[in-house]
Design a protein around this motif. Structure first.
Motif, mmCIF file in Angstrom:
data_model
loop_
_atom_site.group_PDB
_atom_site.id
_atom_site.type_symbol
_atom_site.label_atom_id
_atom_site.label_comp_id
_atom_site.label_asym_id
_atom_site.label_seq_id
_atom_site.Cartn_x
_atom_site.Cartn_y
_atom_site.Cartn_z
ATOM 1 N N ALA A 38 -4.189 -4.445 5.191
ATOM 2 C CA ALA A 38 -2.934 -4.679 4.700
ATOM 3 C C ALA A 38 -2.717 -6.300 5.329
ATOM 4 C CB ALA A 38 -1.834 -3.754 5.159
ATOM 5 N N ALA A 39 -3.226 -6.413 6.882
ATOM 6 C CA ALA A 39 -3.011 -7.550 7.487
ATOM 7 C C ALA A 39 -3.624 -8.676 6.808
ATOM 8 C CB ALA A 39 -3.437 -7.237 8.782
ATOM 9 N N GLU A 40 -4.541 -8.388 5.908
ATOM 10 C CA GLU A 40 -5.416 -9.513 5.243
ATOM 11 C C GLU A 40 -4.861 -9.536 3.711
ATOM 12 O OE1 GLU A 40 -9.409 -8.663 5.380
ATOM 13 O OE2 GLU A 40 -9.430 -8.930 7.480
ATOM 14 N N GLY A 41 -3.736 -8.622 3.415
ATOM 15 C CA GLY A 41 -3.138 -8.911 2.071
ATOM 16 C C GLY A 41 -3.959 -7.811 0.801
ATOM 17 N N GLN A 42 -4.838 -6.944 1.617
ATOM 18 C CA GLN A 42 -5.244 -5.825 0.458
ATOM 19 C C GLN A 42 -4.823 -4.688 0.389
ATOM 20 O OE1 GLN A 42 -9.792 -5.764 1.397
ATOM 21 N NE2 GLN A 42 -9.335 -7.682 2.327
ATOM 22 N N ALA A 43 -4.494 -4.332 -0.627
ATOM 23 C CA ALA A 43 -3.791 -2.942 -0.942
ATOM 24 C C ALA A 43 -4.754 -1.905 -0.791
ATOM 25 C CB ALA A 43 -3.305 -3.031 -2.376
ATOM 26 N N VAL A 44 -4.142 -0.650 -0.541
ATOM 27 C CA VAL A 44 -4.934 0.592 -0.346
ATOM 28 C C VAL A 44 -3.884 1.702 -0.854
ATOM 29 C CG1 VAL A 44 -6.064 2.318 1.310
ATOM 30 C CG2 VAL A 44 -6.277 -0.039 1.542
ATOM 31 N N ILE A 45 -4.352 2.454 -1.806
ATOM 32 C CA ILE A 45 -3.452 3.480 -2.376
ATOM 33 C C ILE A 45 -4.416 4.769 -2.339
ATOM 34 C CG2 ILE A 45 -2.419 4.326 -4.632
ATOM 35 C CD1 ILE A 45 -1.411 1.581 -3.304
ATOM 36 N N HIS A 46 -3.556 5.806 -1.745
ATOM 37 C CA HIS A 46 -4.122 6.944 -1.599
ATOM 38 C C HIS A 46 -4.808 7.599 -2.685
ATOM 39 C CE1 HIS A 46 -3.985 11.518 -0.872
ATOM 40 N NE2 HIS A 46 -4.002 11.049 0.518
ATOM 41 N N PRO A 47 -5.973 8.085 -2.685
ATOM 42 C CA PRO A 47 -6.436 8.631 -4.119
ATOM 43 C C PRO A 47 -5.554 9.570 -4.866
ATOM 44 C CG PRO A 47 -7.926 8.900 -2.015
ATOM 45 C CD PRO A 47 -6.647 8.564 -1.549
ATOM 46 N N SER A 81 0.793 -1.245 0.163
ATOM 47 C CA SER A 81 0.010 -0.181 -0.105
ATOM 48 C C SER A 81 0.839 1.131 0.028
ATOM 49 C CB SER A 81 -0.753 -0.015 1.322
ATOM 50 O OG SER A 81 -1.687 -1.231 1.246
ATOM 51 N N TYR A 82 0.358 2.422 -0.616
ATOM 52 C CA TYR A 82 0.842 3.834 -0.531
ATOM 53 C C TYR A 82 0.036 4.843 0.240
ATOM 54 C CZ TYR A 82 4.498 6.678 -2.622
ATOM 55 O OH TYR A 82 5.546 7.753 -2.634
ATOM 56 N N LEU A 83 0.354 5.260 1.105
ATOM 57 C CA LEU A 83 -0.451 6.244 1.763
ATOM 58 C C LEU A 83 0.394 7.697 1.982
ATOM 59 C CD1 LEU A 83 -2.341 4.359 4.415
ATOM 60 C CD2 LEU A 83 -3.055 5.022 2.005
ATOM 61 N N LEU A 84 -0.428 8.741 1.824
ATOM 62 C CA LEU A 84 0.245 10.016 2.207
ATOM 63 C C LEU A 84 0.039 10.369 3.607
ATOM 64 C CD1 LEU A 84 -0.378 12.035 -0.959
ATOM 65 C CD2 LEU A 84 1.746 10.478 -0.603
ATOM 66 N N LYS A 85 0.768 11.329 4.062
ATOM 67 C CA LYS A 85 0.752 11.523 5.545
ATOM 68 C C LYS A 85 -0.290 12.353 6.101
ATOM 69 C CE LYS A 85 5.400 10.385 7.039
ATOM 70 N NZ LYS A 85 6.940 10.723 7.352
ATOM 71 N N ASP A 86 -0.949 12.979 4.887
ATOM 72 C CA ASP A 86 -2.112 13.801 4.997
ATOM 73 C C ASP A 86 -3.365 12.729 5.491
ATOM 74 O OD1 ASP A 86 -2.612 13.001 2.415
ATOM 75 O OD2 ASP A 86 -2.783 15.079 1.788
ATOM 76 N N VAL A 87 -3.245 11.490 5.077
ATOM 77 C CA VAL A 87 -4.683 10.672 5.405
ATOM 78 C C VAL A 87 -5.255 10.876 6.544
ATOM 79 C CG1 VAL A 87 -3.123 8.734 6.082
ATOM 80 C CG2 VAL A 87 -5.260 8.207 4.519
ATOM 81 N N ASP A 88 -6.613 10.527 6.610
ATOM 82 C CA ASP A 88 -7.385 10.806 7.727
ATOM 83 C C ASP A 88 -6.829 9.634 8.799
ATOM 84 O OD1 ASP A 88 -10.142 9.711 9.002
ATOM 85 O OD2 ASP A 88 -9.930 11.654 9.020
ATOM 86 N N ALA A 89 -6.779 9.668 9.931
ATOM 87 C CA ALA A 89 -6.453 8.580 10.833
ATOM 88 C C ALA A 89 -7.388 7.253 10.862
ATOM 89 C CB ALA A 89 -6.540 9.215 12.282
ATOM 90 N N ALA A 90 -8.570 7.461 10.529
ATOM 91 C CA ALA A 90 -9.206 6.235 10.374
ATOM 92 C C ALA A 90 -9.049 5.501 9.183
ATOM 93 C CB ALA A 90 -10.926 6.928 10.134
ATOM 94 N N ILE A 91 -8.911 6.159 8.010
ATOM 95 C CA ILE A 91 -8.118 5.428 6.919
ATOM 96 C C ILE A 91 -7.122 4.802 6.924
ATOM 97 C CG2 ILE A 91 -7.522 5.969 4.507
ATOM 98 C CD1 ILE A 91 -9.608 8.091 4.275
#
Length: 212
Positions: free
Chosen positions: A124-133, A106-116
């Motif tokens: 990620a613990a389940e192997g699912q990717a999340v990419i910042h919009p 996954s690739y997140l930016l530091k301005d991401v909301d805490a809940a996100i």
């Protein structure tokens, strides 16, 4: 530290700024299913902690000493089961690609909301990717390679990237599970990857799936 339950997600935080690590830790420790098992300020330290604790997820800064790309590579060697989330302020296309190629999930930016961020850790613990919009949009604009995937295979790949099982994909697309298995095999072969996680990362990198 309290003993960990089977459902607890173990994490390490790797960032060379102590205040950043403290802020991330303070938030993540409010989540009952998270346990921070270590912190590091550089790539070597991150890899060493992962080799020692084998966490489910490593939050890795991109620009710390040694670099997040090298950290991701070293973590893959020391603890292949650990999924890396790049957490950074940088949106540089080359760095994004290098991190993905190194194995970051996954690739997140530091301005991401805490809940996100918390949701991304659980995925990620389940192997699912999340990419910042914003990152996902850049990837889609810069990469249109589909490697000959059919429209249906692209659909299947998109659902794979969301972490869906073959059974769920079959139900979603109203097709048989055997058909889904065939599509998955074709997708893996055409992308030149070995498993669903690699396919999901490839999908994000090349803009072949919807944004989470």
């Amino acid at each position: 530290m309290n003993s960990l339950s089977q459902d607890t997600i173990k994490l390490i935080i790797a960032d060379d700024h102590e205040l950043v690590r403290q802020g991330i830790r303070n938030f993540l420790e409010t989540q009952e299913d998270f346990s921070i098992v270590g912190e590091a300020g550089d790539a070597q330290g991150a890899a060493r902690l992962c080799g020692l604790h084998h966490p489910h997820v490593a939050l890795v800064d991109l620009m710390m000493p040694g670099g997040g790309v090298q950290a991701t590579q070293l973590i893959a060697e020391q603890s292949p089961e650990t999924h890396v989330i790049i957490l950074t302020s940088f949106e540089d296309d080359q760095l994004i690609h290098q991190a993905m190629e190194a194995g970051a999930l996954s690739y997140l930016l530091k301005d991401v909301d805490a809940a996100i961020l918390a949701a991304a850790v659980r995925k990620a613990a389940e192997g699912q990717a999340v990419i910042h919009p914003r990152v996902a949009q850049r990837l889609k604009q810069n990469n249109q390679t589909d490697l000959g995937l059919s429209p249906r295979e692209k659909e299947v790949l998109g659902l794979m990237a969301e972490g869906m099982s073959n059974q769920t994909i079959a139900s979603t697309l109203h097709i048989g599970e055997k058909t889904v298995k065939s599509h998955v095999s074709n997708v893996l072969a055409k992308l030149g990857v070995n498993d669903r996680t690699q396919a999901a990362v490839y999908a994000w990198k090349h803009g072949l799936t919807k944004n989470n």
